[in-house]
Design an enzyme around this catalytic site. Sequence first.
Site, mmCIF file in Angstrom:
data_model
loop_
_atom_site.group_PDB
_atom_site.id
_atom_site.type_symbol
_atom_site.label_atom_id
_atom_site.label_comp_id
_atom_site.label_asym_id
_atom_site.label_seq_id
_atom_site.Cartn_x
_atom_site.Cartn_y
_atom_site.Cartn_z
ATOM 1 C CB THR A 249 9.009 2.598 -3.993
ATOM 2 O OG1 THR A 249 7.712 2.136 -3.658
ATOM 3 C CG2 THR A 249 9.413 3.752 -3.089
ATOM 4 C CE LYS B 260 5.441 4.704 -2.933
ATOM 5 N NZ LYS B 260 5.802 3.539 -2.043
ATOM 6 C CB THR C 33 -3.065 5.603 1.784
ATOM 7 O OG1 THR C 33 -2.587 4.961 0.595
ATOM 8 C CG2 THR C 33 -2.550 7.035 1.770
ATOM 9 C CB SER D 166 19.674 -7.730 -2.282
ATOM 10 O OG SER D 166 18.565 -8.466 -2.739
#
Lengths: 413, 413
Positions: free
Chosen positions: B158, B184, B195, B413
């Site tokens: 991400t 990740k 995690t 956003s």
Amino acid sequence: MPTDISPLAPKSYAELPPVTGVRIETAAAGIKYKDRTDVMLMVFDKPAAVAGVFTTSKCPSAPVDFCRSNLTGGRARALVVNSGNANAFTGQKGRAATELTAKSAAAAVGCSQDEVFLASTGVIGEPLDAGKFATVLDQMAASASGDRWLDAARAIMTTDTYPKVATRTAQIDGVTVTLNGMAKGAGMIAPDMATMLSFIVTDAAIDPSALQAMLSRHVGSTFNAVTVDSDTSTSDTLLVFATGAAGEHGAGTIHSASDPQARSFSKALADLMEDLAIQIVRDGEGARKQVEITVTGAASAKAAGRIARSIANSPLVKTAVAGEDANWGRIVMAVGKAGEKAERDKLAIWFGDVRVAVDGERDPDYSEAAASEVMKQEEIAIRVDLGIGRGKARVFTCDLTKAYVEINGDYRS
Amino acid sequence: MPTDISPLAPKSYAELPPVTGVRIETAAAGIKYKDRTDVMLMVFDKPAAVAGVFTTSKCPSAPVDFCRSNLTGGRARALVVNSGNANAFTGQKGRAATELTAKSAAAAVGCSQDEVFLASTGVIGEPLDAGKFATVLDQMAASASGDRWLDAARAIMTTDTYPKVATRTAQIDGVTVTLNGMAKGAGMIAPDMATMLSFIVTDAAIDPSALQAMLSRHVGSTFNAVTVDSDTSTSDTLLVFATGAAGEHGAGTIHSASDPQARSFSKALADLMEDLAIQIVRDGEGARKQVEITVTGAASAKAAGRIARSIANSPLVKTAVAGEDANWGRIVMAVGKAGEKAERDKLAIWFGDVRVAVDGERDPDYSEAAASEVMKQEEIAIRVDLGIGRGKARVFTCDLTKAYVEINGDYRS
């Protein structure tokens, strides 16, 4: 270090009337800062009743140790506060500095050392040269007067961008008494402690034990309900002094916090404490928004408090507020990590009056535009209802901005 | 959102060999991101043993609920992971999305829905359109192959700035087995959970209960010893799969974590987990420095852990590290607020090899220049000795920079 005044600063400062029985003076002792005052002396010409609450830190500063010890006497003749050096984690040198300061203040005011109270705020771990006080306290005691409240609030500032003062009145036996207070905050502010530094003085006549009871009753919903960054200082000190001068005008002495005559005073004290506590949040380091977090429907008041603090201390919630982002997913995260009972599918969340989530998912009537409008305001109310009990709590905080990182990345150097 | 790769990224990525028994594919399902992969499928052509640990959040995501339920079977045929949407706090829609994904994956792989494992990471509270998976999983299962580890690590990112992979080998009955892992992280990273997302695959033959025992034993000192921002995600998932393919080469099946034949594997697993956990810290949002905090001499290991986390999560400590400021006063503050037993006058603190404080005050031999030199490094070791017991703990974190605020001020956003 940024020196701009917080956009959340009050438009004007409260005007504090003199409180009979206390005189104040400030001076520039050159502890750390240049071209500003850094020491404040309060003189009580007659012994004042005193009550206090202090940091819960296991590594308290030398002045905190000193005050805790003197508080058992319940009487104060002098308060000495300095900014620029916290006299914390200074070992034997720290104790020597408190003793020298107390000795100098006692000599200047003409009292015993166990009637002196001390507070220090600023850098931790640097030895404090208390000799600098010794040379100014005599003169300060002589020139102290009743109208120096705002000066005093300025002298105790560190990274605060504005002085914090407030005043209230109350009625005792039909006589009006005054409560004046000041505070300093900015960083290392978190609940489960007294506050940063705050000093309140009243001319009411109150026994130390009754004063302590009222103070302890109100600290949970005021100073202990604010958090800037979850960090608890070694030096947090809140002291309340009652000179008793109003007794000469017919206000009887309050012997117990449950005395009906104490009701007006107790309410005014709570109100004053909340005012000062919120001023601290509004001057949190780098703060651009004030945030009020209310948790309802929790399993207990304690659970509600832990959940509210989990939200208020979450860096992700605080950065979202800074970014004016109605990111309620982060509120869910903070509820979930608090460790208290929660049922995901009973949760509801509001930003201002806009309900964004209900029954464990996004509100079907949710309007992003309406939520965004709330986030643009200077004061933001976030409410979470757990839907499982009757526990309630309210906590005040501020947003986390780049300015916080900037201020704290080079404070010491 | 900044897209620069973290300066703490590895110079090159580990090359992961195929692990017999698992095939991998990635695809761009268009969940949220444009022009990148966002879904990853692992196929186990024969059932693999599986073990897992999950978030301690009271508001876990739908995929976490789903995995917890399927884990009781101990066998896996497929793992589906998506980025861009966490499918958390999505109510009945969230459960429907996990069911549809499991149904699609089971059909694509040819297995039962209770042999499917799921994980989702990204925004909380937005409904996940699992229909987008249904159209790609068939093709993914067909084209999956053994050499897609780095692609897989990229598909699950991400705000990570680089993919996190690691590989180890171990010996069982003289046969070399392989352990490959990916993870990740980036934000919402804190201890007391599994995690973020991490998936480890080995060709060793291990009973699910033995695999779970080894995983649970090592998670405390690895994934649970890292913190980026004290925020615990709703979605944290760590799964380990053992295909058992090495059994064909003579590696016996491990039935118990205390089996002497498990020793080499267990050590390699711990080592792999630490490698991935540290990679997560080094890619913490906005991180510029890796910080290792060691607490010794505490009253107990648990107390040492709480003190280490109090230091690691303190915004004031983390901003000081960002500012390369050897501000040990803030370490004292964080020790003091942890709520564990501490004696101020027995504390000692080191930055790297430089002892800055001892016996409750500044070290008389303290050199500001030497401490500043330590703070300029990319990896900083902070050590605190409490001097009151034998409790020890170690926690990894990163600094708190303006980039963290920037990344999180407008993530949604």
